[in-house]
Scaffold this active site. Structure first.
Site, mmCIF file in Angstrom:
data_model
loop_
_atom_site.group_PDB
_atom_site.id
_atom_site.type_symbol
_atom_site.label_atom_id
_atom_site.label_comp_id
_atom_site.label_asym_id
_atom_site.label_seq_id
_atom_site.Cartn_x
_atom_site.Cartn_y
_atom_site.Cartn_z
ATOM 1 C CB CYS A 258 -0.953 0.009 1.193
ATOM 2 S SG CYS A 258 -2.108 -1.365 1.151
ATOM 3 C CG HIS B 147 -3.131 3.652 1.979
ATOM 4 N ND1 HIS B 147 -3.624 3.210 0.771
ATOM 5 C CD2 HIS B 147 -3.167 2.587 2.823
ATOM 6 C CE1 HIS B 147 -3.934 1.925 0.887
ATOM 7 N NE2 HIS B 147 -3.681 1.532 2.113
ATOM 8 C CG ASN C 51 -6.568 -0.499 1.169
ATOM 9 O OD1 ASN C 51 -5.842 -0.121 0.250
ATOM 10 N ND2 ASN C 51 -6.090 -0.973 2.310
#
Ligand code: UT7
Length: 319
Positions: free
Chosen positions: A113, A246, A276
């Site tokens: 990520c 993020h 996500n």
């Protein structure tokens, strides 16, 4: 002095939207639980046969368009991804070929990520060293392909998508990347990992996560990275116009904002609509805020991310 300046930005989301309600027919969950614990309302899912390189290509073309540049101008492609089309060749070289580019260099970068933030650091260094002049940095993922769709603790959290920026080396500019900060620590591998891989199992594997423990590390480490990154640039956090985090969980965004005393209105959130999307989440969120007019040329923007590894980091730039 050479500065790495963001010339254009673009993104792409697959057409298919999967709602929380649809997910609650597959696993024991509910729209209420997902919204309350994460802020997620839906996620986009790549169509059968639609690969990470297809998503990344569409985002790259949008970014080139926005920059008013052609593929021919690009001499570096970095793709941040954990879900490449193949083990090899890299998704970056596949996109390079699809763009019709035969010069320059292309490679994938794997920091889960945090991949896009790591990518900003790497691209900045390669532009400043004179290795390349015009780079495409792409975050692209088909995370839906590595989810265990029977595991409610992970399958509700992720989605597919891609975002890209064109970054150019510019002499004597005040704009561009001011500082970057990247960190990792392999100590907590078992809290967030994929249980397969070419060397270990000869399978692709599925995402596994002890979410509540990852959560605690994420808030603390992200806030620390943002402070260090701002300090490195000699710019107080209070001078920064926009924060593009993020997009893992709205509660993480709120926790970091509270720690650093940020105005929640300055924090760009797309958690509700994108979920996500791993390395794609930061450029996807930034593109939304640029296109809707919130982030303007000349604004100070900070990006941040946290992910598997653990990896984490932040980047500060004048847009
Ligand atoms: O991008 C990489 C970084 N990733 C992250 O930053 C993710 C960080 N973690 C999180 O976002 C949150 O920890 C989660 C959203 C994953 C979980 O939220 P939580 O508030 O930390 O919940 P929990 O894991 O402590 O679980 C609470 C309860 C458990 O039930 P019991 O043991 O209390 O009976 C879970 O089994 O919620 C249950 N649960 C669910 N219930 C309904 C877990 N997943 C679900 C679900 N639907 N999908």
């Amino acid at each position: 002095m050479i500065r790495s300046v963001i010339k254009g930005i673009g993104s792409y989301l697959p057409q298919k939207i999967l709602s929380n309600a649809e997910l609650s027919e597959r696993v024991e969950t509910s729209d209420e639980w997902i919204r309350e614990r994460t802020g997620i309302g839906q996620r986009h899912i790549a169509a059968e046969g639609e690969c990470t390189s297809d998503l990344g290509l569409a985002a790259a073309q949008a970014a080139l368009n926005d920059a008013g540049m052609s593929a021919d101008d690009i001499d570096l492609i970095v793709v941040a991804t954990t879900t490449p089309d193949y083990t090899f060749p890299s998704t970056a070289t596949i996109i390079q070929h699809k763009l019709g580019i035969k010069h320059g260099a292309a490679f994938d970068l794997q920091a889960v990520c945090s991949g896009f933030i790591y990518g900003v650091n790497v691209v900045d260094a390669l532009l400043k060293s004179g290795t390349a002049k015009n780079a495409l940095l792409i975050g692209a993922e088909t995370f839906s392909r590595i989810l265990d769709w029977e595991d409610r603790t992970t399958c509700v959290l992720f989605g597919d998508g891609a975002g890209a920026v064109v970054v150019s080396a510019q002499e004597g500019s005040d704009d561009g990347i001011l500082s970057t900060f990247i960190r990792s620590n392999g100590e907590h591998r078992e809290l967030l990992y994929v249980d397969g891989g070419p060397s270990k199992t000869q399978t692709v594997g599925h995402v596994r996560m002890i979410g509540n423990q990852v959560f605690k590390h994420a808030v603390k480490d992200i806030a620390g990275a943002m402070q260090d990154c701002a300090e490195k640039a000699g710019i107080p956090i209070s001078d920064i116009d926009w924060f593009v985090p993020h997009q893992a969980n709205q509660r993480i965004l709120n926790g970091v904002a509270k720690r650093l005393k940020l105005d929640p209105k300055q924090v760009i959130s797309t958690v509700e609509y994108h979920a996500n999307t791993s390395a794609a989440s930061v450029p996807l969120a930034m593109d939304v805020a640029v296109k809707d007019g919130r982030i303007k040329r000349g604004d100070l923007v900070m990006l941040e991310a946290f992910g598997g590894g653990f990896t984490w980091g932040a980047a500060l730039f004048k847009f």
